[in-house]
Design an enzyme around this catalytic site. Structure first.
Site, PDB file in Angstrom:
ATOM      1  N   HIS A  80       0.829  -1.095   0.083  1.00 31.25           N
ATOM      2  CA  HIS A  80      -0.385  -0.300   0.047  1.00 31.25           C
ATOM      3  C   HIS A  80       0.934   1.436   0.199  1.00 31.25           C
ATOM      4  CE1 HIS A  80      -3.615   2.604   0.633  1.00 31.25           C
ATOM      5  NE2 HIS A  80      -3.523   2.412   1.583  1.00 31.25           N
ATOM      6  N   GLN A  82       4.219   1.885  -0.743  1.00 28.91           N
ATOM      7  CA  GLN A  82       4.592   1.563  -2.575  1.00 28.91           C
ATOM      8  C   GLN A  82       3.543   2.001  -3.858  1.00 28.91           C
ATOM      9  OE1 GLN A  82       8.415   0.800  -3.227  1.00 28.91           O
ATOM     10  NE2 GLN A  82       7.920   0.812  -1.039  1.00 28.91           N
ATOM     11  N   ASP A  83       2.274   1.302  -3.372  1.00 29.89           N
ATOM     12  CA  ASP A  83       1.097   2.256  -4.495  1.00 29.89           C
ATOM     13  C   ASP A  83       1.070   4.012  -3.924  1.00 29.89           C
ATOM     14  OD1 ASP A  83      -1.439   2.191  -6.486  1.00 29.89           O
ATOM     15  OD2 ASP A  83      -2.299   2.471  -4.551  1.00 29.89           O
ATOM     16  N   HIS A  84       0.956   4.305  -3.267  1.00 32.11           N
ATOM     17  CA  HIS A  84       1.177   6.075  -2.354  1.00 32.11           C
ATOM     18  C   HIS A  84       2.022   6.614  -3.020  1.00 32.11           C
ATOM     19  CE1 HIS A  84      -2.198   6.860   0.473  1.00 32.11           C
ATOM     20  NE2 HIS A  84      -2.211   5.023   0.675  1.00 32.11           N
TER      21      HIS A  84
END
Length: 111
Positions: A80, A82-84
């Site tokens: 999550h 890394q997605d941000h």
């Protein structure tokens, strides 16, 4: 949760926090550019970049640790995070592009 897990989660949450700050500043920058407040828009892009660099520094630390044999346990929070981080990068680039577009629009309107 053992100590290593806690450190991994802490780093992931730091990335999420700084990436969230970067995205918020970028979104505010777009709003300022839309209002033709280009000085404010640029300052907010600069703020977004500073927050993004903090994320990137944490990520680089994690990569360095991994290269040195200290494994990071991959968990959903890290994914999550890394997605941000990726979304913050995209949002900053979007803000830069829109700032340039709004500057051109203002020039055309003033002709």
């Amino acid at each position: 949760m053992n100590e290593i897990d806690e450190k991994d989660y802490e780093l992931a949450f730091q990335i999420i926090t700084y990436a969230g700050d970067a995205q918020s500043s970028a979104i505010e920058s777009i709003r300022a550019a839309e209002a033709y407040d280009f000085e404010k828009a640029q300052k907010l892009i600069d703020d977004a970049n500073k927050s993004y660099v903090k994320c990137h520094d944490i990520q680089t630390e994690m990569f360095t640790n991994e290269a040195n044999g200290k494994k990071t346990k991959v968990n959903i929070i890290l994914v999550h995070a890394q997605d941000h981080l990726s979304m913050a990068n995209i949002r900053i680039e979007e803000a830069k592009n829109l700032l340039n577009i709004y500057k051109k629009m203002q020039k055309l309107e003033n002709k």
